[in-house]
Enzyme design. Structure first.
Site, mmCIF file in Angstrom:
data_model
loop_
_atom_site.group_PDB
_atom_site.id
_atom_site.type_symbol
_atom_site.label_atom_id
_atom_site.label_comp_id
_atom_site.label_asym_id
_atom_site.label_seq_id
_atom_site.Cartn_x
_atom_site.Cartn_y
_atom_site.Cartn_z
ATOM 1 N N LYS B 138 0.849 -1.184 0.000
ATOM 2 C CA LYS B 138 0.000 0.000 0.000
ATOM 3 C C LYS B 138 0.888 1.238 0.000
ATOM 4 C CE LYS B 138 0.646 1.716 3.455
ATOM 5 N NZ LYS B 138 1.870 2.004 4.250
ATOM 6 N N TYR B 223 -3.522 4.492 6.647
ATOM 7 C CA TYR B 223 -3.975 3.607 7.735
ATOM 8 C C TYR B 223 -5.212 4.176 8.428
ATOM 9 C CZ TYR B 223 0.274 0.741 7.538
ATOM 10 O OH TYR B 223 1.277 -0.105 7.153
#
Lengths: 372, 372
Positions: B138, B223
C-alpha cells in the site's frame, strides 16, 4: 470567628478537605492542620440553586478560605431547603426582584452566578452595580460583546470578575502545564481536545437556544477551547469547523449537537477538537511535543482526572475541583494571588470570541481568522 | 517437500511461528504442531529489496503456507546477499530488465511488489502479464485511475491482486470488528484515527513527490483512512481536510507534512483523522458507539498492538503482522478464503479515491463528496 466553636469547626472542615483532597501544593491548607486559617474568608452568595449550584455548595463545605453564606433564587422552597441545609440566615436570602439590595449587606463579599448562560450578562451587571465581587460560571456570556460589557462593568465598579474555570486549579493539569513550561515536551506540535457527553432531558435549558446561547459548544466544547490554550500555552489564530446533526428534533436550530474544529497556533502547532452532546466516552486531552506527550483521560470531568506522560503516570492528588477553585478564588480576591492560568473576565472573553469564530467557520465552511 | 529434512524444517518453522504468534484463530497453523502442513505453498518472489522488503522476508521465515523463493532487484549486490541469506536459487533471481521472463518460471506463484509507490502501477501490469499472482504494497498506486487499471489488468490476466493491508489480519483489530458486528458497541457514532511519525532522512524516496505520489497521506495516513472504514464498517460519503506545513524545505510542493481530515458516513457517524510525517506518539484508533468504545494505541505500528474496550483490555495474541498476512494471503490465493476485511484491489482503489478527495478538500478548503 474567634470562638472555640468556630475554631473546632474550621479544624474539622480543614481535616475533611485534606481527606478529600491532599493538596500538596496548597500550603495554606496544609498549615491549617496545625493552626486554623486566620486570613479573610470570602463570603459567597450563590445565585441559581440548580444542580451545578448544589455541587458548588457541597464542595464549599470543605473550604476554609471561602464560605457559602447567602442565596439568590426565584424559588422560595429551594431557598428554604438551602437555609436549613447550609445554615443560611434569612437576611442573606434574596430573589431576583430584590437582590440589588445585596449592596447594603456587609456580610456578603461575592456572588457566584450559576444561572442559565443567557442570564449571566444581566445578572453580572447587577451584581457589579451592587459592589460585590463576581464569580460567573462558564461560558461567561453567550457572545463576546456581552462578555466585554461584563468585564467593563466590573472594572468600573471596582469588583473582581472571575469565571468558573475549575480545571485551572486541577493538580494533574497544572503538572502538565509545568512540564510544558519547563520544556519537558520540547516544542509543542499538536493538541487534541475531545469533550462531550450524551445529554438527557430534551426539555432542559441547555437545549434551549434562548437560554443557552447555543448547544454543546457553550457547555462542554468550551473545555476543549480553553484546554487547547492552557495546554499549548498559545492562543489560536485560525479555525476550521464542521457541524453534524443527527437529531434535529432534540437539537434545534442554533443548538449544536456535534462540532469538530481545528485550530492553528502562531508556532505552527495545530489542534483537533470535538464538542458533542451526543456521545459518551469523549473526555480526552492529548498534548504532543517534539520530546514527549501528555494524555489526560478523563481530562475535564468532575473526577477523578487521570493522566500520563511519556515519563509515566501523573500521580498528583485527586481533588474536588470546586473546593480548590473556591479556595484559590478567595486568595485571588483578597491576596491578589496570580493563578498559573488566568480565570478573569478578559480570559473568558477570548473563549467567547473563539466560539463565535467556530460557529462562523462551521456555518460558512471556510477557515476563519481569530483575532483576540 | 517429502524428505525428513523438509519435515523437520517445517516443524521447526511452525513451532517458531507459534512462539512468535500464538495464532489461536488459525487452526491450520495449530494443527501443524501435530502434522506438517500438507497443502499448497505460495512461492513468492519479492520485488524491491529495501527495508520493508527485508521485513517481509524475515517475517516469511515463520510462514508454513508461503515461502520466499525469488527476488527482483536492480542491485546485484542485494540479490547476492538475499540469495545467501534465504537460500534463493540463481534461476529465481531477476532484475527490472529481464523479470518479464518470470512467466516461464514454474517455481514462482506470486510477486510481492515493494517498490516506491509510483512504480507499483507499471510493475503490477508486468507481473500480471507474466501470469503471476500479485501482492502489492500500500498504497496500491498513486491515484485511483492507475489503481483501477491494475485491477483490470489482473482480472484480464486471471491472477489475484492483493494489497499489503497487514492490519486486516491483526487479532486485536479483528476482535474489535467482531465486537462491532455483534453489536457490542451499539450504534457506531465516531471514529478517530491518528497516524503519523516524524520522518527522518530528507533524501528518501518517500519525500519525493515523483516516487511517492504525495507525502504522509500515501504512507501512513492511509492507515487512518482504511481504519476508519474497517472500524466503522462503513465507507465515507464526504470529507473535509486541512493541511499544515511547518517545514516546506523538507516537505516540498505536493508532499504533505500534516493533514487533518474529517469524514461523514451514511449512518451519520463521523470521523476525525490525522496524517503526519512530523510528529511521534500518534498511532491511535478510537471507536465510539452508543453502548461502548474501543481504543487501540498503538493501532497500526509493527507491534505490539495494544487495545482496550469498555469491557477491558484486549488480550488477543501479539503477532508478526507480515507472517500472518502471508499465511492468510496464501489461503486467499489457493483456497479462495474470504478474509473478514477484503484485501483485494477493488478495496484498495477505494482508499485511493478517498486520498484524492482528501487532497482536493485540503486544497479547496471545501467539503468534498466521496463516491466510491
Amino acid at each position: 470567628m474567634n470562638s472555640r466553636r468556630d475554631f473546632l469547626q474550621k479544624l474539622g472542615i480543614s481535616a475533611l478537605a485534606l481527606h478529600l483532597a491532599p493538596l500538596s501544593g496548597w500550603t495554606a491548607s496544609k498549615n491549617n492542620v496545625e493552626a486554623p486559617y486566620e486570613g479573610r474568608v470570602l463570603r459567597v452568595a450563590i445565585m441559581g440553586l440548580g444542580s451545578y449550584g448544589t455541587r458548588v455548595a457541597e464542595a464549599m463545605q470543605s473550604c476554609v478560605k471561602a464560605k457559602l453564606v447567602g442565596v439568590i433564587s426565584g424559588t422560595p422552597s429551594k431557598i428554604k431547603d438551602w437555609q436549613s441545609k447550609y445554615g443560611i440566615p434569612a437576611k442573606n436570602c434574596y430573589n431576583y426582584e430584590n437582590f440589588d439590595s445585596i449592596k447594603n449587606n456587609p456580610d456578603i463579599d461575592a456572588v457566584y452566578v450559576i444561572t442559565p448562560n443567557a442570564l449571566h450578562h444581566g445578572m453580572v451587571l447587577r451584581v457589579a452595580k451592587a459592589g460585590k465581587h463576581v464569580i460567573c460560571e462558564k461560558p461567561m456570556a453567550i457572545n463576546a460583546k456581552e462578555g466585554q460589557e461584563m468585564v467593563d462593568a466590573c472594572k468600573k465598579a471596582n469588583v473582581k470578575l472571575l469565571v468558573g474555570y475549575r480545571m485551572h486549579f486541577e493538580p494533574k493539569t497544572l503538572e502538565v502545564i509545568r512540564m510544558r513550561n519547563s520544556g519537558e515536551f520540547g516544542k509543542i506540535l499538536f493538541f487534541q481536545g475531545q469533550c462531550g457527553f450524551k445529554i438527557g432531558d430534551p426539555t432542559q435549558w441547555r437545549l434551549n437556544k434562548q437560554l443557552a446561547g447555543g448547544g454543546s459548544m457553550m457547555d462542554i466544547g468550551i473545555y476543549a477551547i480553553n484546554g487547547s490554550r492552557y495546554m499549548t500555552g498559545e492562543d489560536p489564530v485560525w479555525v476550521t469547523a464542521q457541524e453534524t446533526k443527527t437529531d434535529p428534533e432534540k437539537f434545534k436550530e442554533g443548538v449544536d449537537e456535534t462540532i469538530q474544529f481545528q485550530f492553528g497556533f502562531p508556532s505552527g502547532a495545530t489542534a483537533s477538537c470535538l464538542s458533542t452532546y451526543n456521545m459518551n466516552n469523549l473526555d480526552r486531552f492529548f498534548l504532543d511535543g517534539e520530546k514527549g506527550f501528555a494524555e489526560m483521560w478523563p481530562s475535564t470531568g468532575y473526577g477523578p482526572i487521570q493522566g500520563r506522560t511519556h515519563k509515566g503516570e501523573l500521580t498528583q492528588p485527586v481533588t474536588t475541583h470546586q473546593t480548590v477553585q473556591m479556595e484559590e478564588m478567595a486568595a485571588i480576591v483578597f491576596d491578589n494571588k496570580q493563578p498559573v492560568v488566568p480565570v478573569n473576565g478578559e480570559e473568558a472573553v477570548k473563549d467567547l470570541k473563539i466560539i463565535e469564530a467556530i460557529y462562523q467557520a462551521a456555518k460558512t465552511g471556510s477557515k476563519v481568522v481569530i483575532s483576540l
